[in-house]
Design an enzyme around this catalytic site. Structure first.
Site, short mmCIF file in Angstrom:
data_model
loop_
_atom_site.label_atom_id
_atom_site.label_comp_id
_atom_site.label_asym_id
_atom_site.label_seq_id
_atom_site.Cartn_x
_atom_site.Cartn_y
_atom_site.Cartn_z
N GLU A 221 -2.66 -9.80 35.91
CA GLU A 221 -1.21 -9.53 35.88
C GLU A 221 -0.58 -10.62 36.72
O GLU A 221 -0.77 -10.65 37.94
CB GLU A 221 -0.92 -8.13 36.42
CG GLU A 221 0.50 -7.66 36.16
CD GLU A 221 1.42 -7.99 37.31
OE1 GLU A 221 2.10 -9.05 37.23
OE2 GLU A 221 1.47 -7.24 38.27
N CYS A 255 7.09 -9.31 40.49
CA CYS A 255 6.60 -10.12 39.37
C CYS A 255 7.48 -10.01 38.14
O CYS A 255 7.46 -10.90 37.28
CB CYS A 255 5.16 -9.74 39.03
SG CYS A 255 4.94 -7.99 38.66
#
Length: 493
Positions: A221, A255
């Site tokens: 990720e 993120c």
């Protein structure tokens, strides 16, 4: 902020011993039963609940995080994820029947949900509870033993997790390894059933290269530059508030934070005004006071961001205040940014939001497609055709209309990237799936050979004909249009 030297790093010998202990523990089947898994999941929830205030203090030390953000984004959501797994793990782990087939139903084909083994998660500093303990929940629910390597850049939270895990969870099931590059490198030299890495693309390449040597599967990720496409006819007041929240929460160290805005040139100033109004509503006395707005995690990250801001050729519309001693950067909007600007050279991961003016929606789509597939793509519009055009002609981990960040918390939605923004999916059931082996199984009775006996030698034309009649597939009519788009009826149609 606490110094990273306050962490007592795990030695190489301890890492090897942890790996060996958990592998042996997995073989004994300590988490085979659903009941045993539920005990550990519930204990993890109480780990957070019993130490709620200590976690708040640790977040303040590491990130200067306002307590509401800590509670809403991490502590409460992680407890919620524990409860979801506790309530649903029986259903998740149930053996599934294969779709009915007249030819094979007698063999009772099923899919067994089995743990992969001893798994490793390397988590980041920016969400040091949710991205550390969330994978732990899913891995335990799936019946795995679990090693967590939390970030050394959030030492207060990581140290607290390392202290509490052996007090609440079975050390034969879950362990925490503290360290930096050398300790992580040592972990990656060992074979694992699966690795989940959350962080930068640069480090992900090193993780994947190391894991390849032991044929360890890896999910990543990674983030990237998540764009915001604004339709000037949208509800701009609401859009500005949600965009500013997505950029300012955790100081932009998220993120899936909005990384840049694409909007038609003639609407840029109106967007800036709306963003400024949202900023002033959020911070009526300014964002610099402690406990109001977070801080950059360390001086290295601060200097990186300040350097990008110093080199921009764009125009700072508002914000731009910095204080290196306090690692403070104010919420900053930069307009008239071009594609080759310093602010567009890498993921910002901070409270700076550039605006890239474009001619129209087609140019916005082309701009997005000229760059790496982002982890999230945001569109603000009330026009269904506008939203569909952007989503249908781009690729991203998630596609979100008229909000930011909250999709990560929606139960039932997978969280993951595509291409450079990551691979694999997690959160809640998708974390369970990530760490679960789907094991095909069947039990074929002897009498089945009365039907499938023709598969055995000696082979004859009669047997081949019989099997073809049994398993042969009748195709629909041949397409009239060939792959190259010409209209031509093929032979046999």
């Amino acid at each position: 902020m606490a110094d990273t030297t306050s962490l007592k790093y795990t030695t190489f010998d301890e890492i090897d011993a942890i790996h060996a202990t958990l592998r042996q523990s997995f073989r004994t089947g300590k988490l085979k039963s659903i009941a045993a898994r539920k005990v550990q999941i519930l204990q993890l929830a109480y780990l957070i609940q019993d130490n709620y205030d200590r976690f708040k203090e640790a977040f303040a030390a590491d990130l200067g995080r306002p307590t509401l953000e800590t509670a809403f984004l991490e502590l409460d959501s992680t407890v919620s994820d524990c409860k979801i797994a506790y309530d649903r793990v029986e259903k998740w782990a149930q053996t599934e029947k294969a779709p009915f087939s007249f030819n094979f139903f007698a063999m009772r084909p099923v899919i067994r949900k089995e743990p992969k083994g001893v798994v490793l998660s390397i988590s980041p500093f920016n969400y040091p509870v949710w991205l550390a303990l969330g994978p732990m929940i899913g891995a335990i629910a799936a019946g795995n033993c679990f090693v967590l390597k939390p970030s050394e850049l959030s030492p207060a939270v990581s140290g607290l997790i390392a202290e509490l895990v052996p007090k609440y969870l079975d050390p034969d099931v879950v362990r925490v390894v503290l360290g930096a590059v050398p300790e992580t490198t040592r972990l990656l030299e060992l074979p694992w059933a699966h690795i989940l890495y959350t962080g930068s693309g640069r480090v992900a390449k090193l993780v994947c290269a190391a894991a390849a040597k032991t044929l360890t599967p890896v999910s990543t990720e990674l983030g990237g530059k998540s764009p915001v496409v604004i339709d000037p006819k949208c509800d701009l007041k609401t859009a500005a508030k949600r965009i500013m929240w997505g950029k300012c929460v955790n100081v932009g160290q998220t993120c899936v934070a909005p990384d840049y805005i694409l909007v038609p040139q003639d609407a840029q100033d109106e967007v800036v005004q709306a963003l400024k109004a949202a900023h002033d509503e959020f911070y009526p006395s300014g964002p610099s006071a402690a406990g109001v707005f977070g801080r950059i995690v360390n001086h290295t990250h601060f200097r990186r961001l300040k350097g990008l801001l110093d080199r921009t050729a764009g125009e700072i519309a508002f914000g731009g205040e910095t204080n290196e001693s306090d690692k403070y950067i104010s919420p900053t909007i930069v307009k008239n940014v071009k594609g080759d600007d310093s602010l567009m050279s890498e993921e910002l991961f901070g409270p700076i939001l550039p605006i890239v003016p474009v001619k129209n929606i087609d140019e916005a789509i082309a701009f997005i497609n000229d760059h790496d597939n982002p982890l999230a793509l945001y569109v603000f519009s009330q026009d269904a055709a506008f939203k569909a055009k952007v989503f249908d002609n781009t690729l991203s981990g998630s596609a979100v209309a008229n909000d930011t960040l909250v999709h990560c918390a929606v139960d039932g939605l997978p969280f993951g990237g595509i291409g450079p923004s990551g691979s694999g999916y997690h959160t809640r059931k998708y974390t369970f799936d990530l760490f679960t082996h789907l094991r095909s199984s069947l039990d074929s009775p002897s009498w089945v050979d009365s039907i499938f006996g023709s598969r055995f030698p000696p082979y004859t034309a009669k047997k081949e004909s019989y099997l073809k009649s049994l398993l042969g597939v009748k195709l629909p009519p041949r397409p009239r249009q060939l792959a190259n788009g010409t209209d031509k009826v093929g032979k046999g149609s």
